[in-house]
Design an enzyme around this catalytic site. Structure first.
Site, PDB file in Angstrom:
ATOM      1  N   TRP A 160      17.754  14.683 -32.880  1.00 19.40           N
ATOM      2  CA  TRP A 160      19.214  13.997 -33.806  1.00 19.40           C
ATOM      3  C   TRP A 160      18.888  12.625 -33.911  1.00 19.40           C
ATOM      4  CZ3 TRP A 160      23.823  12.390 -30.746  1.00 19.40           C
ATOM      5  CH2 TRP A 160      24.731  11.789 -31.758  1.00 19.40           C
ATOM      6  N   ASP A 241      21.825  18.824 -24.136  1.00 23.19           N
ATOM      7  CA  ASP A 241      22.639  18.228 -25.198  1.00 23.19           C
ATOM      8  C   ASP A 241      23.053  19.498 -25.751  1.00 23.19           C
ATOM      9  OD1 ASP A 241      23.913  17.352 -27.317  1.00 23.19           O
ATOM     10  OD2 ASP A 241      22.672  16.229 -28.104  1.00 23.19           O
ATOM     11  N   LYS A 276      32.114  20.036 -33.573  1.00 21.46           N
ATOM     12  CA  LYS A 276      31.653  20.945 -34.319  1.00 21.46           C
ATOM     13  C   LYS A 276      32.485  22.303 -34.206  1.00 21.46           C
ATOM     14  CE  LYS A 276      28.877  18.122 -34.980  1.00 21.46           C
ATOM     15  NZ  LYS A 276      27.743  17.267 -35.867  1.00 21.46           N
TER      16      LYS A 276
HETATM   17  N1  PMP Z   1      23.868  15.829 -30.082  1.00 21.31           N
HETATM   18  C1  PMP Z   1      23.681  16.433 -31.224  1.00 21.31           C
HETATM   19  C2  PMP Z   1      22.458  17.171 -31.357  1.00 21.31           C
HETATM   20  C3  PMP Z   1      24.697  15.994 -32.432  1.00 21.31           C
HETATM   21  O1  PMP Z   1      24.283  16.789 -33.338  1.00 21.31           O
HETATM   22  C4  PMP Z   1      25.516  15.360 -32.286  1.00 21.31           C
HETATM   23  C5  PMP Z   1      26.585  15.479 -33.591  1.00 21.31           C
HETATM   24  N2  PMP Z   1      25.992  15.041 -34.755  1.00 21.31           N
HETATM   25  C6  PMP Z   1      26.002  14.905 -31.073  1.00 21.31           C
HETATM   26  C7  PMP Z   1      25.420  15.376 -30.009  1.00 21.31           C
HETATM   27  C8  PMP Z   1      27.276  14.158 -31.006  1.00 21.31           C
HETATM   28  O2  PMP Z   1      28.614  14.517 -31.215  1.00 21.31           O
HETATM   29  P1  PMP Z   1      29.796  13.776 -31.185  1.00 21.31           P
HETATM   30  O3  PMP Z   1      30.256  13.674 -32.748  1.00 21.31           O
HETATM   31  O4  PMP Z   1      30.811  14.934 -30.583  1.00 21.31           O
HETATM   32  O5  PMP Z   1      29.650  12.580 -30.760  1.00 21.31           O
END
Ligand code: PMP
Length: 429
Positions: A160, A241, A276
């Site tokens: 990410w 994560d 999500k």
């Molecule tokens: N980790 C990963 C792998 C993600 O895809 C995301 C969101 N795109 C996050 C963490 C962070 O999510 P949040 O919107 O809850 O901060």
């Protein structure tokens, strides 16, 4: 009195203006004049370009938000009902404690570990509410660097896009381990293990528990098992994560790798996101869970986490945590949530299959079967950066330049055009 010429008047007012600017400069220095513009975020930056794109047949497969058949990112029914309950019973909007809502925090370890894991029986896990998974990652990054004195964190390449930024901001050195095979058709586990063998004791290693972002390729059980052996042998600190619980197989079975790593009194960190799986994106709800060797080690860890948080955002936002708390504790809402997560996951899987089938018609010479092995919202399409740029510029089809596609952004109305344009670009027409 002589009449002043127009020219003289212009010179005088220009002199006055310069004097005024000089005076202002001496009082209020112009610090921001030379500031360079920061690069746009790779995902949110593209969203902005998408919004401004006037083409009516444009397609957005960039940001990682779930979309339903109609292209909307819906409020889940369980969330709406929880909000109704809150509207009735919430008596104050007062600050939460630094570590968030106690009820929410208590619900997180059982959500991750189920009812029977030894970690729960020993009481050696505790969670702290954070504004989304992002804040959990940043807080753990700082805990590693500033409190535990860790210098390096190993993260997958690709990952990410925000991971390297978050951990660099936490002053950790980033070390990459390879992830996908050169032809993008799966994992290159041998290469990955070889690189992690180079890690030094006390380094941290970040792993996506399920639904790897951006590739969608997850480790098999055997691979998780050998990864755990490696992490233990090298004495690395595991950080998970966990942003997509429920998007691979189910809410209950997705945490399996974490269960496995936590055995034998192992210590680890888990960064949960409800963006999500509860659709609470803008509410900013997540959690940082600490799993310690024994319960008596938790208070010190939580106290350090709280003192870090106090200087970032002081206390987490109330509403999102209250909604998640309500959904997790109310039996009916919890069941409804589970069904809604199942529906999202099943829709993504259905669309994934349609995409692969239709893509096969556009590009018959190439097999896209590997997309069916991927899990979660994303697909590493295997398209190159140049192809992704051409799709955007020529056809208004937006995806992250790594070739990552948000599968949930595909629907009956755009599938045909999407596959046709990918076909044109890949076949270089
Ligand atoms: N980790 C990963 C792998 C993600 O895809 C995301 C969101 N795109 C996050 C963490 C962070 O999510 P949040 O919107 O809850 O901060």
């Amino acid at each position: 009195m002589a009449v002043m010429s127009e020219n003289n008047q212009t010179i005088m007012s220009a002199n006055k203006a310069t004097a005024a600017t000089d005076k202002l400069n001496s009082i209020a220095p112009n610090w921001l004049a030379d500031m360079a513009t920061a690069p746009a975020d790779p995902v949110f930056g593209l969203m902005e370009i998408f919004r401004r794109d006037p083409r009516t047949d444009k397609i957005n497969l960039t940001v990682g938000a779930y979309q339903d058949d109609s292209g909307q990112t819906p409020v889940l029914e369980c969330v709406k009902r929880a909000e109704q309950q809150l509207w009735q019973r919430q008596k104050t909007k007062n600050y939460l404690p630094i570590d968030g809502l106690a009820g929410f925090n208590e619900a997180i370890p059982p959500l991750i570990f189920g009812a029977d894991h030894e970690v729960l029986a020993s009481g050696r896990a505790a969670a702290v509410q954070t504004p989304g998974g992002t804040a959990a990652l940043r807080v753990v990054g700082d805990l590693l660097r500033r409190v535990l004195g860790v210098r390096k964190i190993w993260i997958s390449n690709p990952t990410w896009a925000n991971h390297p930024q978050i951990f660099t901001a936490a002053d950790l050195q980033i070390q990459h381990y390879s992830y996908v095979a050169a032809d993008c058709s799966g994992l290159d586990f041998a290469k990955l293990s070889g690189q992690l063998e180079q890690a030094e004791p006390g380094d941290a290693v970040l792993m996506h528990a399920v639904c790897h972002n951006p590739t969608g390729f997850d480790f098999s059980r055997e691979q998780w098992q050998s990864l755990r052996e490696l992490v233990r042998a090298r004495r690395l600190i595991p950080v998970f994560d966990f942003a997509y619980q429920g998007f691979s197989e189910s809410i209950e079975t997705d945490p399996w790798p974490i269960h496995w790593f936590a055995q034998d009194l192992s210590e680890l960190f888990i960064c949960t996101s409800f963006s999500k799986n509860m659709g609470l994106y803008g509410e900013r709800v997540g959690a940082l869970t600490v799993v310690a060797r024994s319960s008596d080690r938790l208070p010190a860890a939580i106290s350090q986490i709280k003192s870090l948080i106090r200087t970032y955002y002081s206390t987490p936002p109330l509403q999102g945590g209250a909604i998640a708390d309500c959904v997790l504790h109310d039996q009916e809402l919890r069941q409804l949530w589970s069904q809604e997560v199942d529906q999202m996951r099943q829709r993504i899987q259905r669309v994934r299959e349609q995409f692969v089938q239709r893509l096969g018609q556009s590009i018959p010479q190439r097999s896209f079967g590997y997309i069916l092995d991927q899990r979660g919202m994303f697909s590493f399409s295997g398209l190159s950066r140049e192809q992704a740029i051409r799709l955007r510029e020529e056809f208004g089809v937006y995806m992250v330049e790594s070739g990552r596609i948000n599968i949930a952004g595909i629907n009956d109305r755009n599938l045909e055009r999407l596959c046709e344009t990918i076909g044109q670009v890949v076949n270089n027409k």
